[in-house]
Design a protein around this motif. Structure first.
Motif, PDB file in Angstrom:
ATOM      1  N   TYR A   1      16.772 -15.312  -0.245  1.00  0.00           N
ATOM      2  CA  TYR A   1      16.288 -14.238  -1.291  1.00  0.00           C
ATOM      3  C   TYR A   1      14.732 -14.278  -1.054  1.00  0.00           C
ATOM      4  N   THR A   2      14.244 -13.119  -1.167  1.00  0.00           N
ATOM      5  CA  THR A   2      13.008 -12.613  -1.205  1.00  0.00           C
ATOM      6  C   THR A   2      12.426 -11.958  -2.304  1.00  0.00           C
ATOM      7  N   VAL A   3      11.408 -12.623  -2.705  1.00  0.00           N
ATOM      8  CA  VAL A   3      10.835 -12.189  -4.124  1.00  0.00           C
ATOM      9  C   VAL A   3       9.625 -11.242  -4.048  1.00  0.00           C
ATOM     10  N   VAL A   4       9.421 -10.170  -4.340  1.00  0.00           N
ATOM     11  CA  VAL A   4       8.206  -9.276  -4.280  1.00  0.00           C
ATOM     12  C   VAL A   4       7.929  -8.681  -5.426  1.00  0.00           C
ATOM     13  N   ARG A   5       6.614  -8.565  -5.358  1.00  0.00           N
ATOM     14  CA  ARG A   5       5.720  -8.177  -6.606  1.00  0.00           C
ATOM     15  C   ARG A   5       4.771  -7.015  -6.426  1.00  0.00           C
ATOM     16  N   SER A   6       4.915  -6.736  -4.901  1.00  0.00           N
ATOM     17  CA  SER A   6       4.064  -5.436  -4.788  1.00  0.00           C
ATOM     18  C   SER A   6       4.536  -4.397  -5.232  1.00  0.00           C
ATOM     19  N   PRO A   7       3.636  -3.552  -6.215  1.00  0.00           N
ATOM     20  CA  PRO A   7       4.011  -2.417  -6.840  1.00  0.00           C
ATOM     21  C   PRO A   7       4.670  -1.154  -5.992  1.00  0.00           C
ATOM     22  N   GLY A   8       4.386  -1.120  -4.651  1.00  0.00           N
ATOM     23  CA  GLY A   8       4.913   0.004  -3.902  1.00  0.00           C
ATOM     24  C   GLY A   8       6.081  -0.414  -3.556  1.00  0.00           C
ATOM     25  N   VAL A   9       6.446  -1.571  -3.130  1.00  0.00           N
ATOM     26  CA  VAL A   9       7.831  -2.203  -2.907  1.00  0.00           C
ATOM     27  C   VAL A   9       8.763  -2.177  -3.892  1.00  0.00           C
ATOM     28  N   VAL A  10       8.231  -2.444  -5.074  1.00  0.00           N
ATOM     29  CA  VAL A  10       9.241  -2.714  -6.260  1.00  0.00           C
ATOM     30  C   VAL A  10       9.630  -1.370  -6.673  1.00  0.00           C
ATOM     31  N   ALA A  11       8.547  -0.369  -6.450  1.00  0.00           N
ATOM     32  CA  ALA A  11       8.778   0.982  -6.768  1.00  0.00           C
ATOM     33  C   ALA A  11       9.909   1.380  -6.314  1.00  0.00           C
ATOM     34  N   ASN A  12       9.860   1.287  -4.852  1.00  0.00           N
ATOM     35  CA  ASN A  12      10.898   1.887  -3.867  1.00  0.00           C
ATOM     36  C   ASN A  12      12.211   0.995  -4.310  1.00  0.00           C
ATOM     37  N   VAL A  13      12.419  -0.099  -4.259  1.00  0.00           N
ATOM     38  CA  VAL A  13      13.458  -0.724  -4.608  1.00  0.00           C
ATOM     39  C   VAL A  13      14.095  -0.172  -5.696  1.00  0.00           C
ATOM     40  N   ASN A  14      13.242  -0.307  -6.574  1.00  0.00           N
ATOM     41  CA  ASN A  14      13.655   0.530  -8.228  1.00  0.00           C
ATOM     42  C   ASN A  14      14.222   1.866  -7.946  1.00  0.00           C
ATOM     43  N   ALA A  15      13.464   2.501  -7.156  1.00  0.00           N
ATOM     44  CA  ALA A  15      14.126   4.044  -6.936  1.00  0.00           C
ATOM     45  C   ALA A  15      15.661   4.054  -6.482  1.00  0.00           C
ATOM     46  N   LEU A  16      15.490   3.125  -5.379  1.00  0.00           N
ATOM     47  CA  LEU A  16      16.941   2.984  -4.761  1.00  0.00           C
ATOM     48  C   LEU A  16      17.891   2.340  -5.910  1.00  0.00           C
ATOM     49  N   PHE A  17      17.644   1.536  -6.443  1.00  0.00           N
ATOM     50  CA  PHE A  17      18.552   1.052  -7.596  1.00  0.00           C
ATOM     51  C   PHE A  17      18.790   2.183  -8.596  1.00  0.00           C
TER      52      PHE A  17
ATOM     53  N   MET B   1       0.808  -1.174  -0.172  1.00  0.00           N
ATOM     54  CA  MET B   1       0.114   0.209  -0.065  1.00  0.00           C
ATOM     55  C   MET B   1       0.777   1.328   0.081  1.00  0.00           C
ATOM     56  N   THR B   2       0.575   2.007  -1.071  1.00  0.00           N
ATOM     57  CA  THR B   2       1.540   3.396  -1.006  1.00  0.00           C
ATOM     58  C   THR B   2       0.440   4.710  -0.756  1.00  0.00           C
ATOM     59  N   LEU B   3       1.473   5.483   0.201  1.00  0.00           N
ATOM     60  CA  LEU B   3       0.406   6.801   0.518  1.00  0.00           C
ATOM     61  C   LEU B   3       1.491   7.703   0.298  1.00  0.00           C
ATOM     62  N   ARG B   4       0.529   8.931  -0.002  1.00  0.00           N
ATOM     63  CA  ARG B   4       1.177  10.195  -0.331  1.00  0.00           C
ATOM     64  C   ARG B   4       1.325  11.340   0.848  1.00  0.00           C
ATOM     65  N   GLY B   5       2.189  11.420   1.338  1.00  0.00           N
ATOM     66  CA  GLY B   5       2.251  12.489   2.298  1.00  0.00           C
ATOM     67  C   GLY B   5       2.174  12.156   3.771  1.00  0.00           C
ATOM     68  N   GLU B   6       2.656  12.867   4.744  1.00  0.00           N
ATOM     69  CA  GLU B   6       2.630  12.538   5.957  1.00  0.00           C
ATOM     70  C   GLU B   6       1.376  12.577   6.504  1.00  0.00           C
ATOM     71  N   ARG B   7       0.285  13.259   5.982  1.00  0.00           N
ATOM     72  CA  ARG B   7      -0.901  13.403   6.536  1.00  0.00           C
ATOM     73  C   ARG B   7      -1.586  12.078   6.217  1.00  0.00           C
ATOM     74  N   GLU B   8      -1.613  11.704   4.910  1.00  0.00           N
ATOM     75  CA  GLU B   8      -2.356  10.460   4.636  1.00  0.00           C
ATOM     76  C   GLU B   8      -1.612   9.301   5.366  1.00  0.00           C
ATOM     77  N   LEU B   9      -0.468   9.400   5.445  1.00  0.00           N
ATOM     78  CA  LEU B   9       0.408   8.106   6.058  1.00  0.00           C
ATOM     79  C   LEU B   9      -0.457   8.050   7.701  1.00  0.00           C
ATOM     80  N   THR B  10      -0.464   9.242   8.368  1.00  0.00           N
ATOM     81  CA  THR B  10      -0.954   9.361   9.709  1.00  0.00           C
ATOM     82  C   THR B  10      -2.413   8.701   9.493  1.00  0.00           C
ATOM     83  N   GLU B  11      -3.148   9.424   8.730  1.00  0.00           N
ATOM     84  CA  GLU B  11      -4.561   8.915   8.731  1.00  0.00           C
ATOM     85  C   GLU B  11      -4.870   7.363   8.411  1.00  0.00           C
ATOM     86  N   ARG B  12      -4.097   6.981   7.514  1.00  0.00           N
ATOM     87  CA  ARG B  12      -4.428   5.488   6.907  1.00  0.00           C
ATOM     88  C   ARG B  12      -3.454   4.522   7.680  1.00  0.00           C
ATOM     89  N   ALA B  13      -2.311   4.840   8.196  1.00  0.00           N
ATOM     90  CA  ALA B  13      -1.636   3.918   8.811  1.00  0.00           C
ATOM     91  C   ALA B  13      -0.990   4.320  10.363  1.00  0.00           C
TER      92      ALA B  13
END
Lengths: 258, 258
Positions: B112-128, A1-13
DNA sequence: TACGGCGTGGCAGCTTGTTGCCACCGGCTC
DNA sequence: GAGCCGGTGGCAACAAGCTGCCACGCCGTA
């Protein structure tokens, strides 16, 4: 689950973060990350069975606000450590079962990814623990005989000159200082770095991130806000004009010359 | 999904890796990671529409096997870059939709951990991508006038002495070298680091992480006279081959010295 | 206005570092 | 055995750095 902004993070997680039972860990590179509006103060830290670990980048110690923040976190019961090797990422980990990964800072709202997959959380946790183990306890760090110094504007200019490989005479001329005064500055820097040779001072300076100041040196004619805009970070996180009494004005006169 | 060992990874997820259509990216800190037995050669690299990015740690260049490996990857069509700032983690990313995260190296089989979650993959990709953008193209890196050098055993000892702040005379004695020879080593190091002062050398050494290096990288196949000619200095002042086998062949003559 | 504190800058003595020169030695090859 | 190559180590000229000393100027305070 991806959230945008600290506010949304706070509210939803936020409830997930507040639900920490055993361990709450976070790694932050600046004061704004994990500011969690309206919530941060509610994260318990003096709960008997809850361990709170907070890992901060050393640059947070560069200004008064950062130091106050870290001291307050420690006062409220969190274990606080300082990383001098940089934080590869910023994260929160709850009970080793849930992690929130912060996206890279940039214009607009920052994205956060909440992950629960055991394998991913385990990896993130392992990375955090590696950084944690390599970091220094805040109190020890602050009380060290020679804590990493913070340089004023001129100190950074001198550092930049040293780093350029120029001879003292040339460097002094370029900074508009006499050779003697330039060498006084170098001597002061050497004392701050607790180095016995210039080579050692160079290692220390890089180690402590002092050379980062060199980048700011090139931006010294810009207002701080402009520098912040260029870097895509809040103004308060840019230390373009660090003042400080960290460089002793003059060493104590040694009586009874030999 | 978490797997243990390269073999299990190959068996259970190999088809996912081979299924890359647009982009295949991997970050590796050593040759063993992603060895993927029986499969690595099957990953297409000269496929017209497939972009293969391979990011390696600079230490892989320290020995012949590593260099061969990287050259071979480039020859087969992969984009290869060298990270000099260290890789925070080792991963494979397929088409920006699937990622495999390697657990920390250690005894026993690696997880090794295989992940498909779009949010996680996007973060890993951004770091890469952040690491990729900060890295240097292999060919440019190899052809740079002064690529980051690597040191042999004695070079590292000299580096350690320099970093300790000792005076040359003391350092030489502790290493069992004459003052002249120690200063030859220091001069060679300065040339490798392309530094004009010891302070600058200290900054560079830390910056490049030289303490981890193993072997002289550049000019290793040239005669010493040629190196001297290239630098425009007399032969006797050049310590040319910083290799492990340059243990002094001449026993130290300490007798009959005033 | 006078005085003390503080920092500067020039000078100088000394230390440390930089590098060329050259004799010497051992290993290897022819 | 001779010659070449590569490295060592001592010496020395020179450069660069380290720091004390002292006269001077500025600033703040009484």
């Amino acid at each position: 689950m991806t959230l945008r902004g600290e506010r949304e993070l706070t509210e939803r997680a936020g409830h997930l973060l507040l639900g920490a039972r055993h361990e709450f860990a976070c790694a932050a590179g600046d004061l704004l990350t994990w500011s969690l509006p309206g919530m941060r103060a509610r994260i318990p830290t003096d709960h008997g069975s809850l361990t709170v670990r907070k890992l901060f980048d050393v640059r947070l110690l560069a200004d008064e606000e950062g130091r106050r923040h870290l001291d307050e976190a420690a006062r409220r019961g969190a274990l606080v450590r300082i990383s001098t090797t940089g934080l590869p990422y910023e994260t929160i980990i709850v009970d080793g079962r849930l992690a929130v990964l912060a996206g890279p800072p940039g214009p607009g709202e920052r994205s956060y990814t909440v992950v629960r997959s055991p394998g991913v959380v385990a990896n993130v946790n392992a990375l955090f623990l590696a950084a944690w183990n390599a970091a220094a306890d805040l109190a020890e760090f602050r009380s060290a005989p020679n804590p990493p110094p913070v340089l004023d504007e001129e100190g950074r200019r001198v550092l930049a000159m040293l780093g350029s490989g120029r001879k003292d005479e040339v460097a002094a001329r370029e900074l508009g200082l006499s050779l003697r005064t330039y060498r006084r500055r170098v001597a002061a820097l050497m004392r701050l770095l607790d180095a016995d040779s210039r080579f050692e001072a160079g290692l220390r300076a890089r180690e402590l991130g002092l050379a980062l100041a060199q980048e700011l040196y090139d931006m010294r004619d810009k207002p701080v806000q402009q520098i912040a805009d260029l870097s895509g970070v809040p103004r308060s996180t840019v230390y373009g004009n660090l003042k400080g009494d960290t460089v002793p004005r003059q060493p104590k006169k040694i009586q009874n010359r030999a």
